[in-house]
Design a protein around this motif. Structure first.
Motif, mmCIF file in Angstrom:
data_model
loop_
_atom_site.group_PDB
_atom_site.id
_atom_site.type_symbol
_atom_site.label_atom_id
_atom_site.label_comp_id
_atom_site.label_asym_id
_atom_site.label_seq_id
_atom_site.Cartn_x
_atom_site.Cartn_y
_atom_site.Cartn_z
ATOM 1 N N UNK A 82 0.835 -1.203 0.000
ATOM 2 C CA UNK A 82 0.000 0.000 0.000
ATOM 3 C C UNK A 82 0.869 1.251 0.000
ATOM 4 N N UNK A 83 1.922 1.262 0.801
ATOM 5 C CA UNK A 83 2.828 2.413 0.825
ATOM 6 C C UNK A 83 3.454 2.643 -0.545
ATOM 7 N N UNK A 84 3.871 1.557 -1.186
ATOM 8 C CA UNK A 84 4.474 1.665 -2.516
ATOM 9 C C UNK A 84 3.483 2.250 -3.511
ATOM 10 N N UNK A 85 2.250 1.767 -3.491
ATOM 11 C CA UNK A 85 1.226 2.268 -4.416
ATOM 12 C C UNK A 85 0.896 3.735 -4.143
ATOM 13 N N UNK A 86 0.843 4.114 -2.877
ATOM 14 C CA UNK A 86 0.551 5.514 -2.530
ATOM 15 C C UNK A 86 1.679 6.413 -3.017
ATOM 16 N N UNK A 87 2.922 5.984 -2.830
ATOM 17 C CA UNK A 87 4.058 6.782 -3.299
ATOM 18 C C UNK A 87 4.039 6.941 -4.812
ATOM 19 N N UNK A 88 3.592 5.908 -5.523
ATOM 20 C CA UNK A 88 3.497 6.001 -6.983
ATOM 21 C C UNK A 88 2.448 7.021 -7.416
ATOM 22 N N UNK A 89 1.378 7.134 -6.654
ATOM 23 C CA UNK A 89 0.274 8.018 -7.013
ATOM 24 C C UNK A 89 0.435 9.438 -6.481
ATOM 25 N N UNK A 90 1.282 9.607 -5.505
ATOM 26 C CA UNK A 90 1.415 10.907 -4.850
ATOM 27 C C UNK A 90 2.813 11.479 -5.098
ATOM 28 N N UNK A 91 2.892 12.504 -5.903
ATOM 29 C CA UNK A 91 4.153 13.200 -6.086
ATOM 30 C C UNK A 91 4.367 14.169 -4.937
ATOM 31 N N UNK A 92 5.577 14.603 -4.776
ATOM 32 C CA UNK A 92 5.883 15.564 -3.712
ATOM 33 C C UNK A 92 5.077 16.825 -3.956
ATOM 34 N N UNK A 93 4.355 17.250 -2.943
ATOM 35 C CA UNK A 93 3.550 18.463 -3.026
ATOM 36 C C UNK A 93 2.201 18.284 -3.693
ATOM 37 N N UNK A 94 1.880 17.069 -4.120
ATOM 38 C CA UNK A 94 0.590 16.862 -4.774
ATOM 39 C C UNK A 94 -0.507 16.647 -3.741
ATOM 40 N N UNK A 95 -1.729 16.782 -4.181
ATOM 41 C CA UNK A 95 -2.889 16.620 -3.304
ATOM 42 C C UNK A 95 -3.869 15.657 -3.943
ATOM 43 N N UNK A 96 -4.470 14.836 -3.107
ATOM 44 C CA UNK A 96 -5.511 13.917 -3.563
ATOM 45 C C UNK A 96 -6.417 13.663 -2.360
ATOM 46 N N UNK A 97 -7.694 13.519 -2.612
ATOM 47 C CA UNK A 97 -8.595 13.258 -1.495
ATOM 48 C C UNK A 97 -8.382 11.836 -0.985
ATOM 49 N N UNK A 98 -8.607 11.658 0.283
ATOM 50 C CA UNK A 98 -8.448 10.339 0.894
ATOM 51 C C UNK A 98 -9.371 9.326 0.233
ATOM 52 N N UNK A 99 -10.612 9.727 -0.009
ATOM 53 C CA UNK A 99 -11.589 8.829 -0.617
ATOM 54 C C UNK A 99 -11.144 8.388 -2.008
ATOM 55 N N UNK A 100 -10.650 9.337 -2.805
ATOM 56 C CA UNK A 100 -10.190 9.002 -4.160
ATOM 57 C C UNK A 100 -9.007 8.035 -4.103
ATOM 58 N N UNK A 101 -8.084 8.267 -3.187
ATOM 59 C CA UNK A 101 -6.932 7.389 -3.047
ATOM 60 C C UNK A 101 -7.368 5.984 -2.642
ATOM 61 N N UNK A 102 -8.278 5.899 -1.682
ATOM 62 C CA UNK A 102 -8.792 4.590 -1.247
ATOM 63 C C UNK A 102 -9.492 3.878 -2.399
#
Length: 114
Positions: A82-102
């Protein structure tokens, strides 16, 4: 303590501290100075702030999650994935809603409870 450990292992000592934590040590030093009715923080105030920081934050960081939660190897692996997938989707300084990420992680088969 960390320097001694690094000398024993031959590895460089990396002290995990953020700017926010450094600022907290400064604020604690200033608070200790005010408690002793000093206008300026001195070495003793700083040392006491660092001691407090070490006893709270650093001990917690060194203890790790596994000492407080009994993780099975499978659970630890799922968390790492999960950490690996989150890091792939989240660039430094980027924003995403928790619901969308889940939702995105669920679509690729990640367990939503993680």
């Amino acid at each position: 303590d960390m320097r001694r450990q690094s000398n024993e292992t031959g590895e460089a000592a990396a002290i995990p501290i953020t700017v926010r934590q450094l600022e907290a040590i400064v604020r604690l030093s200033e608070a200790f100075a005010k408690m002793t009715l000093c206008h300026v923080a001195n070495d003793n105030h700083v040392m006491e702030a660092i001691r407090l920081f070490n006893n709270s934050t650093m001990d917690a960081a060194r203890s790790g999650i596994n000492q407080h939660i009994n993780l099975t190897p499978e659970m630890a692996n799922e968390i790492k994935q999960a950490e690996t997938q989150i890091k792939r989707r989240m660039g430094i300084g980027s924003h995403i809603s928790e619901r969308r990420l889940i939702d995105e992680l669920s679509r690729i088969g990640m367990n939503e409870s993680i």
